[in-house]
Write a protein that holds these residues in place. Structure first.
Motif, PDB file in Angstrom:
ATOM      1  N   THR A  19      32.909  62.206   5.087  1.00 57.34           N
ATOM      2  CA  THR A  19      33.598  63.307   5.769  1.00 57.34           C
ATOM      3  C   THR A  19      33.636  64.548   4.900  1.00 57.34           C
ATOM      4  OG1 THR A  19      34.961  61.673   6.929  1.00 57.34           O
ATOM      5  CG2 THR A  19      35.731  63.955   6.932  1.00 57.34           C
ATOM      6  N   ARG A  20      33.883  64.370   3.629  1.00 54.35           N
ATOM      7  CA  ARG A  20      33.917  65.538   2.720  1.00 54.35           C
ATOM      8  C   ARG A  20      32.540  66.169   2.578  1.00 54.35           C
ATOM      9  NH1 ARG A  20      35.785  63.529  -2.628  1.00 54.35           N
ATOM     10  NH2 ARG A  20      35.318  61.453  -1.847  1.00 54.35           N
TER      11      ARG A  20
ATOM     12  N   ASN B  41      38.537  57.236   0.069  1.00 54.11           N
ATOM     13  CA  ASN B  41      37.697  58.319  -0.464  1.00 54.11           C
ATOM     14  C   ASN B  41      37.195  59.277   0.627  1.00 54.11           C
ATOM     15  OD1 ASN B  41      38.007  57.289  -3.046  1.00 54.11           O
ATOM     16  ND2 ASN B  41      36.176  56.015  -2.880  1.00 54.11           N
ATOM     17  N   GLN B  42      36.668  58.754   1.729  1.00 56.04           N
ATOM     18  CA  GLN B  42      36.106  59.568   2.800  1.00 56.04           C
ATOM     19  C   GLN B  42      35.021  60.500   2.258  1.00 56.04           C
ATOM     20  OE1 GLN B  42      39.161  61.593   4.990  1.00 56.04           O
ATOM     21  NE2 GLN B  42      39.533  59.822   6.279  1.00 56.04           N
TER      22      GLN B  42
ATOM     23  N   SER C  65      40.441  64.031  -0.597  1.00 53.08           N
ATOM     24  CA  SER C  65      40.382  63.596   0.790  1.00 53.08           C
ATOM     25  C   SER C  65      41.561  64.178   1.559  1.00 53.08           C
ATOM     26  CB  SER C  65      40.400  62.066   0.876  1.00 53.08           C
ATOM     27  OG  SER C  65      39.275  61.520   0.220  1.00 53.08           O
TER      28      SER C  65
END
Length: 307
Positions: free
Chosen positions: A262-263, A258-259, A252
């Motif tokens: 977005t990743r 964690n996101q 991240s």
């Protein structure tokens, strides 16, 4: 004033003399004995309980200067009936009346909900369709592949964050070395339609074939590699699994837990721009399939087709 007491105790007034206001003429003022005396009916005073004689006076003398002017003729205005107000003037009744008019005209009543929406309302489920068919097939498939431990709500939240990232991100720069599908729109139009953005990235990196291994068909216990085409849903599944594997290996770059969404969205953008390593996996599968085309005429494959 004279009165008489009756045997019943009532008082009967025979006659009464009252003075009125002073006369207006100077002749009567100089000779008071000539002043007129006004006679009033005693029954009126007895009936009113000896109140003031304002109401018992006669009509005022008419003005001798001339007759009073006649009243102007009055023309009655035309009567205009007010229409009955069936509904109060508010927006709820206005919407209800508009819906009734649409229903009477045979139009769709639910079409009003599309105002103010960016992508429009989803279509209603048909009679022979299921509830999950109201979603786009790519969105539904990617959401099910993102689901972990049966938590569909979390996967749907990740999917909404992914589409929002693709919508708000700047337009990508497509590499000429990694071209997208033929007929794709210009990169400047992709953020306007994030669903097309996601579908184009997955279909562009999805492999066209897969390599199936026939155990022991090559002789000596070796497997025979045979290329075979795949339908669109299977191709997309392999591409999404490749993207998920690449996302799980990334770290991240911002704050938060964690996101993952977005990743994943960043990996979609890198696929469109040709910077992702998934293009190498796709090229390797196509290279292996090209080398294994000679195996399509093998007796192990031809014999199975004849059966």
């Amino acid at each position: 004033m004279s009165c008489k007491l009756t045997p019943r105790g009532a008082v009967v007034l025979r006659n009464i003399t009252l003075r009125t206001r002073q006369p207006t003429t100077p002749l009567l003022r100089s000779h008071p004995e000539r002043r007129p005396v006004r006679q009033i009916d005693p029954s009126l005073i007895a009936r009113r309980g000896l109140a003031d004689d304002l109401h018992s006076r006669g009509p005022p003398p008419e003005d001798q200067s001339g007759p009073p002017p006649p009243p102007p003729p009055s023309t009655p205005a035309e009567y205009v009936p007010k229409p009955p107000e069936l509904f109060a003037p508010n927006y709820l009744n206005a919407e209800a009346l508009a819906a009734l008019e649409k229903a009477a005209a045979g139009e769709d009543i639910d079409g009003e909900g599309e105002e103010g929406l960016l992508f429009g309302m989803p279509e209603r489920v048909g009679k022979n369709q299921q509830l999950q068919d109201r979603y786009h097939p790519v969105v539904d498939q990617v959401t099910k592949l993102l689901m972990k431990d049966g938590k569909l709500g979390r996967a749907q939240r990740h999917m909404s964050l992914i589409l929002n990232y693709l919508r708000t991100n700047p337009a990508p720069k497509v590499s000429p070395l990694r071209p997208l599908l033929p007929g794709s729109p210009s990169p400047e139009q992709l953020p306007l339609n994030p669903l097309l953005y996601l579908t184009l990235a997955i279909d562009s990196v999805a492999p066209l074939i897969r390599i199936r291994a026939l155990k022991g068909a090559a002789g000596g216990g070796r497997a025979l590699e045979v290329p075979e085409p795949m339908p669109a849903r299977a191709r997309r599944r392999i591409a999404v699994m490749w993207i998920i594997d690449a996302v799980c290996k990334k770290r991240s770059m911002g704050s938060g837990r964690n996101q993952f969404a977005t990743r994943f969205a960043q990996e979609i953008v890198s696929v469109i721009e040709g910077r992702s390593g998934i293009w190498d996996k796709r090229a390797q599968v196509h290279k292996t399939g090209t080398a294994a085309r000679a195996n399509l005429t093998h007796f192990a494959v031809v014999g199975k087709k004849k059966r």
